[in-house]
Design a protein around this motif. Structure first.
Motif, PDB file in Angstrom:
ATOM      1  N   GLY A   1      42.321  51.734  43.234  1.00 53.12           N
ATOM      2  CA  GLY A   1      42.177  50.405  42.677  1.00 53.12           C
ATOM      3  C   GLY A   1      41.032  49.621  43.267  1.00 53.12           C
ATOM      4  O   GLY A   1      40.565  48.637  42.679  1.00 53.12           O
ATOM      5  N   ARG A   2      40.551  50.066  44.425  1.00 55.15           N
ATOM      6  CA  ARG A   2      39.397  49.450  45.075  1.00 55.15           C
ATOM      7  C   ARG A   2      38.381  50.493  45.524  1.00 55.15           C
ATOM      8  O   ARG A   2      37.196  50.336  45.322  1.00 55.15           O
ATOM      9  N   ARG A   3      38.865  51.545  46.131  1.00 54.63           N
ATOM     10  CA  ARG A   3      37.980  52.532  46.752  1.00 54.63           C
ATOM     11  C   ARG A   3      38.150  53.900  46.100  1.00 54.63           C
ATOM     12  O   ARG A   3      39.229  54.262  45.652  1.00 54.63           O
ATOM     13  N   ARG A   4      37.060  54.636  46.111  1.00 54.98           N
ATOM     14  CA  ARG A   4      37.085  56.022  45.632  1.00 54.98           C
ATOM     15  C   ARG A   4      36.913  56.939  46.830  1.00 54.98           C
ATOM     16  O   ARG A   4      36.000  56.762  47.642  1.00 54.98           O
ATOM     17  N   HIS A   5      37.801  57.925  46.925  1.00 52.38           N
ATOM     18  CA  HIS A   5      37.803  58.908  48.009  1.00 52.38           C
ATOM     19  C   HIS A   5      37.716  60.306  47.403  1.00 52.38           C
ATOM     20  O   HIS A   5      38.066  60.517  46.249  1.00 52.38           O
TER      21      HIS A   5
ATOM     22  N   ARG B   1      44.997  39.427  41.271  1.00 50.48           N
ATOM     23  CA  ARG B   1      44.048  39.044  42.315  1.00 50.48           C
ATOM     24  C   ARG B   1      42.677  39.582  41.930  1.00 50.48           C
ATOM     25  O   ARG B   1      42.574  40.689  41.409  1.00 50.48           O
ATOM     26  N   GLY B   2      41.636  38.806  42.179  1.00 52.45           N
ATOM     27  CA  GLY B   2      40.282  39.241  41.855  1.00 52.45           C
ATOM     28  C   GLY B   2      39.858  40.413  42.716  1.00 52.45           C
ATOM     29  O   GLY B   2      40.394  40.627  43.804  1.00 52.45           O
ATOM     30  N   PRO B   3      38.879  41.187  42.248  1.00 55.33           N
ATOM     31  CA  PRO B   3      38.405  42.338  43.026  1.00 55.33           C
ATOM     32  C   PRO B   3      37.671  41.909  44.290  1.00 55.33           C
ATOM     33  O   PRO B   3      37.114  40.811  44.348  1.00 55.33           O
ATOM     34  N   SER B   4      37.703  42.763  45.309  1.00 54.30           N
ATOM     35  CA  SER B   4      36.925  42.481  46.512  1.00 54.30           C
ATOM     36  C   SER B   4      35.443  42.640  46.194  1.00 54.30           C
ATOM     37  O   SER B   4      35.058  43.237  45.188  1.00 54.30           O
ATOM     38  N   SER B   5      34.613  42.113  47.078  1.00 54.17           N
ATOM     39  CA  SER B   5      33.165  42.104  46.815  1.00 54.17           C
ATOM     40  C   SER B   5      32.580  43.507  46.740  1.00 54.17           C
ATOM     41  O   SER B   5      31.525  43.705  46.136  1.00 54.17           O
ATOM     42  N   HIS B   6      33.243  44.481  47.347  1.00 52.22           N
ATOM     43  CA  HIS B   6      32.691  45.841  47.380  1.00 52.22           C
ATOM     44  C   HIS B   6      33.477  46.811  46.498  1.00 52.22           C
ATOM     45  O   HIS B   6      33.166  48.009  46.489  1.00 52.22           O
ATOM     46  N   ALA B   7      34.469  46.325  45.767  1.00 55.36           N
ATOM     47  CA  ALA B   7      35.351  47.225  45.014  1.00 55.36           C
ATOM     48  C   ALA B   7      34.585  48.040  43.986  1.00 55.36           C
ATOM     49  O   ALA B   7      33.692  47.542  43.302  1.00 55.36           O
ATOM     50  N   ALA B   8      34.941  49.317  43.870  1.00 57.72           N
ATOM     51  CA  ALA B   8      34.367  50.187  42.846  1.00 57.72           C
ATOM     52  C   ALA B   8      35.028  49.861  41.511  1.00 57.72           C
ATOM     53  O   ALA B   8      36.254  49.759  41.431  1.00 57.72           O
TER      54      ALA B   8
END
Length: 260
Positions: free
Chosen positions: A186-190, A142-149
């Motif tokens: 995979g999308r967000r950094r915490h 699946r492609g990355p979301s528009s805001h994915a890091a």
């Protein structure tokens, strides 16, 4: 598809979904699947925890981890929904991670997350370069979301499996309340910090914070970036501290992850 592994005191009926809130996501995406255990003689640890929001039971998480004398680790576990959340959602997250640890510094090598919900089952595999940069494969793709890091900007981060074990595992007093760990899902950094210790009856209380770092929408970042965390340890024989409860505020009320 990995086989299922039995874990201590885990209800295997209903299963959790992503509705455990963004603040809880870094902790609730915990552990299981199958990779070969780390070589060499290893110490083993396990734990099971109830998850609640605003006093309402939401799920159970459990882990089992091995660590060799040389610092190689394999961490397994599971997350399952229960109570009201289990009645509303039917999903299951199983993951596993392998890497090395020295003190409170964790360097994953490979991790796998499997999400099963009967409709859109997914598997993510994380492989880390020598510099600690993750490469992530998702099945189905699946492609990355528009805001994915972007993954290539996440050197030094750990997967959610490694993070959950690092936070919830037993610690010697010299290492408790000294955790600073960055997580990439995979999308967000915490980022999670636990760095202020206060003696408490029968143990220790740590405070710190959870921070949204990257990969969130502008609205999410404008809404709030940080939440306070409180960890309560109980002293057990041998000079070791054991997590009794981790708590933090959420939009659903105060979240508590409490040892069974």
């Amino acid at each position: 598809m990995p086989h299922r592994t039995a874990y201590p005191a885990v209800h295997r009926g209903h299963r959790p979904a992503g509705a455990l809130t963004r603040a809880a996501a870094a902790l609730a995406l915990v552990l299981a699947a199958t990779l070969a255990p780390a070589a060499g003689r290893a110490s083993e640890e396990s734990g099971a925890f109830d998850v609640s929001f605003g006093g309402i039971r939401a799920g159970v998480i459990a882990f089992r981890a091995q660590e060799t004398a040389a610092g190689a680790y394999t961490a397994h576990g599971s997350a399952r929904a229960s109570g009201l959340l289990g009645a509303l959602f039917d999903a299951e997250i199983d993951t596993v991670a392998q890497g090395t640890v020295s003190g409170n510094t964790y360097r994953p090598k490979v991790a796998r997350e499997v999400t099963i919900d009967g409709k859109d089952d997914t598997e993510r595999t994380y492989r880390y370069s020598g510099a600690g940069v993750p490469t992530i494969t998702r099945t189905p793709p699946r492609g990355p979301s528009s805001h994915a890091a972007p993954p290539e900007a996440q050197a030094g981060t750990v997967d959610t499996t490694t993070a959950a074990w690092a936070i919830l595992r037993d610690r010697p007093a010299a290492l408790a309340c000294q955790l600073d760990i960055s997580i990439y899902d995979g999308r967000r950094r915490h980022r999670i910090e636990l760095n202020r210790a206060e003696p408490a009856q029968g143990g220790l209380t740590c405070s710190g914070r959870y921070t949204r770092v990257a990969g969130f929408s502008p609205d999410d970042m404008a809404e709030r970036r940080e939440w306070p965390l409180t960890m309560r340890y109980a002293a057990i024989p041998g000079g070791t501290l054991r997590v009794e409860q981790l708590s933090f505020p959420t939009s659903f009320g105060r979240a508590r992850i409490t040892r069974r």
